[in-house]
Design an enzyme around this catalytic site. Sequence first.
Site, mmCIF file in Angstrom:
data_model
loop_
_atom_site.group_PDB
_atom_site.id
_atom_site.type_symbol
_atom_site.label_atom_id
_atom_site.label_comp_id
_atom_site.label_asym_id
_atom_site.label_seq_id
_atom_site.Cartn_x
_atom_site.Cartn_y
_atom_site.Cartn_z
ATOM 1 N N ARG A 36 0.608 -3.305 14.510
ATOM 2 C CA ARG A 36 0.621 -3.055 15.944
ATOM 3 C C ARG A 36 -0.591 -2.212 16.290
ATOM 4 N NH1 ARG A 36 3.597 -6.109 19.030
ATOM 5 N NH2 ARG A 36 3.764 -4.430 20.579
ATOM 6 N N ILE A 37 -1.308 -2.600 17.320
ATOM 7 C CA ILE A 37 -2.440 -1.808 17.787
ATOM 8 C C ILE A 37 -1.895 -0.623 18.576
ATOM 9 C CG2 ILE A 37 -4.468 -1.780 19.264
ATOM 10 C CD1 ILE A 37 -4.834 -4.754 18.607
ATOM 11 N N LEU A 38 -2.259 0.573 18.170
ATOM 12 C CA LEU A 38 -1.792 1.783 18.841
ATOM 13 C C LEU A 38 -2.788 2.185 19.930
ATOM 14 C CD1 LEU A 38 -0.631 3.720 15.669
ATOM 15 C CD2 LEU A 38 0.844 2.696 17.412
ATOM 16 N N HIS A 43 -8.392 -0.924 6.307
ATOM 17 C CA HIS A 43 -8.803 -2.204 6.880
ATOM 18 C C HIS A 43 -9.458 -3.040 5.778
ATOM 19 C CE1 HIS A 43 -10.144 -5.036 9.924
ATOM 20 N NE2 HIS A 43 -11.360 -4.988 9.413
ATOM 21 N N GLU A 58 -7.718 -1.750 -2.648
ATOM 22 C CA GLU A 58 -7.012 -1.087 -1.550
ATOM 23 C C GLU A 58 -6.014 -0.086 -2.109
ATOM 24 O OE1 GLU A 58 -5.214 -3.285 1.640
ATOM 25 O OE2 GLU A 58 -6.654 -4.925 1.434
ATOM 26 N N ASN A 85 0.821 -1.205 0.000
ATOM 27 C CA ASN A 85 0.000 0.000 0.000
ATOM 28 C C ASN A 85 0.857 1.259 0.000
ATOM 29 O OD1 ASN A 85 -2.941 -0.301 -0.110
ATOM 30 N ND2 ASN A 85 -2.682 -1.622 1.672
ATOM 31 N N ASP A 145 -10.284 -0.340 14.840
ATOM 32 C CA ASP A 145 -11.027 -0.242 13.579
ATOM 33 C C ASP A 145 -12.329 0.528 13.764
ATOM 34 O OD1 ASP A 145 -9.042 -1.798 12.322
ATOM 35 O OD2 ASP A 145 -10.048 -3.653 12.881
ATOM 36 N N THR A 164 -8.485 5.861 15.823
ATOM 37 C CA THR A 164 -8.734 6.233 17.214
ATOM 38 C C THR A 164 -8.288 5.068 18.092
ATOM 39 O OG1 THR A 164 -10.976 5.303 17.276
ATOM 40 C CG2 THR A 164 -10.739 7.586 16.489
#
Length: 217
Positions: A95-97, A113, A178, A14, A149, A145
């Site tokens: 990684r989840i922020l 996503h 995408e 991407n 998602d 946020t």
Amino acid sequence: MKKIVVLISGRGSNFVAIQESALREDWEHSIGAKIVAVISNRPDAKGLELAKNYGIDALCVDHKAFDTREAFEEKLYEVVSQYEPDLIVLAGFMRILTAGFVDRLEGKILNIHPALLPSFKGLDTHQRAIDAGVRMAGTTVHFVTAALDGGAIIAQAAVPVLPSDDAHRLADRVLVYEHQIYARAVKACVTGKVRYENERAVMDDQTALELTLFGQI
């Protein structure tokens, strides 16, 4: 010059799609924007080498080098902030922020996503879509946020789910869109056609139409 920082974890397809759009449309001169850095949480990410080939700064903040998620995010924030970005683009950043990171950059972080949000948040989206028997799958660009998602939707591309699809076939077809929709969304955000206000993505009707794609069977 509007500065874009891209975060990746792997091959960076991407990122490449966005960069190729930026080169093809001469973003640097036509809209005054460019990708200034690509940062990965994995030192072996193929996208880092691709960034170097474009002459873009390529850096790694290896999450494994930190004892806590908070320590990793603090270093990541420090490195990102050095570029004073107008936009941060997550492109396969796995990684989840947490709120501790994203709240300091509210309205500046985008993610893509591989599902039509708000359906199928999280992982294994293509198989879950097939198992659910839905007729349409796709991809969504949204503001990031602390809710996984869950940020305001900017753009979507819908792709039919075919009887012959397995998760890999569906993923490959969605990926084509995408690459198209993410570049469009990044351009719209960096030029101010899409704004983040009161936890919503605000845009005019024409921009909304431009940020909706329908894949062909």
